[in-house]
Design an enzyme around this catalytic site. Structure first.
Site, PDB file in Angstrom:
ATOM      1  N   GLU A   1       2.277 -57.709   3.833  1.00 45.44           N
ATOM      2  CA  GLU A   1       2.007 -58.867   2.977  1.00 45.44           C
ATOM      3  C   GLU A   1       0.523 -59.211   2.896  1.00 45.44           C
ATOM      4  OE1 GLU A   1       4.237 -60.583   1.030  1.00 45.44           O
ATOM      5  OE2 GLU A   1       5.452 -58.855   1.599  1.00 45.44           O
TER       6      GLU A   1
ATOM      7  N   ASP B   1     -19.705 -40.889 -19.938  1.00 44.80           N
ATOM      8  CA  ASP B   1     -18.268 -41.077 -19.856  1.00 44.80           C
ATOM      9  C   ASP B   1     -17.827 -42.384 -20.503  1.00 44.80           C
ATOM     10  OD1 ASP B   1     -17.681 -38.707 -18.593  1.00 44.80           O
ATOM     11  OD2 ASP B   1     -17.950 -39.533 -16.584  1.00 44.80           O
TER      12      ASP B   1
ATOM     13  N   PRO C   1      -5.140 -56.838  -4.319  1.00 43.90           N
ATOM     14  CA  PRO C   1      -4.834 -57.183  -5.715  1.00 43.90           C
ATOM     15  C   PRO C   1      -5.464 -58.494  -6.144  1.00 43.90           C
ATOM     16  CG  PRO C   1      -2.902 -57.512  -4.316  1.00 43.90           C
ATOM     17  CD  PRO C   1      -3.926 -56.807  -3.480  1.00 43.90           C
TER      18      PRO C   1
ATOM     19  N   ARG D   1     -18.915 -40.358  -8.267  1.00 44.55           N
ATOM     20  CA  ARG D   1     -19.456 -39.678  -9.444  1.00 44.55           C
ATOM     21  C   ARG D   1     -20.876 -40.140  -9.741  1.00 44.55           C
ATOM     22  NH1 ARG D   1     -17.690 -40.578 -13.779  1.00 44.55           N
ATOM     23  NH2 ARG D   1     -17.373 -38.553 -14.741  1.00 44.55           N
TER      24      ARG D   1
END
Length: 229
Positions: free
Chosen positions: A113, A165, A86, A150
């Protein structure tokens, strides 16, 4: 293209990677995905790979030895190692296209963690799929693979499809319609039935701009808007 995924839960990936476009790409030999258990590299009889963090605090941290050994076991000359975290750079269409250019990707999935900072010396970059925290890095790895492949030649039915897209031109994709021409009282826009490709292209661009302005105005703040009907 070769992708090695390092995690504590290899079975987590078997369903998503066996179905749909990813599954088809694997069967065609366009991509190779290997699932590697970090526990296999533990240097103790109990296959322990985590421990309490120095300095205190909740949770457990993956130890540097098994993670480092797992990465080194698959690293080659042209390997690019990505840690799903993150705290990484946000995954977007441009980054997905860039990742598709590598011959060999190693995706390291975080757990608990996080990972001992000393193991991250083996990592080339950290990538996040959003500003939130998940229970582990397996799902972000699946998202990254799906977004990235893709752009691998031959994976999609039409290689130009990925270029049309959402986000490829800096804005959303346009609305799409198919049969029937009228559904529950709503008809397909007449311009799409006109056969006039220039007008169709202009209409699609205007509609894409409208939705982008309504939903994600930050994407078009530097673009000139032409929102006529």
């Amino acid at each position: 293209m070769k992708i090695d995924i390092l995690s504590l839960f290899p079975d987590y990936f078997k369903g998503p990677f066996d179905e749909s476009i990813i599954g088809q790409a694997r069967k065609k030999g366009l991509i190779e995905i290997n699932l590697i258990d970090i526990r296999s590299f533990a240097d103790n009889r109990y296959r322990k790979v985590d421990d309490r963090p120095y300095g205190g605090g909740p949770g457990m941290v993956l130890m540097p030895q098994p993670v480092t050994q797992a990465i080194r076991s698959v690293r080659a000359t042209h390997t690019h190692v990505v840690y799903l975290s993150p705290q990484g750079t946000l995954l977007n269409a441009a980054k997905s296209r860039q990742l598709a250019s590598y011959e060999h990707l190693v995706l390291l999935c975080g757990h608990y963690e996080g990972i001992d900072e000393r193991a991250l010396k083996e990592v080339d970059e950290e990538i996040s799929i959003g500003d939130y925290v998940l229970t582990n890095g397996c799902l972000p790895a699946i998202v990254l693979v799906d977004a990235m492949i893709r752009f691998v030649p031959g994976v999609l039915g039409h290689d130009s499809a990925a270029n049309e897209d959402s986000f490829e031109t800096g804005i959303f994709d346009c609305p799409h319609y198919t049969r029937p021409e009228v559904f529950e009282g709503t008809a397909v826009p007449e311009v799409l039935l006109s056969g006039n490709h220039k007008k169709i292209e202009e209409w699609r661009h205007r509609q894409a701009l409208k939705k982008t302005q309504r939903v994600r105005p930050d994407l078009i703040k530097n673009q000139e808007l032409e929102l006529g009907e």
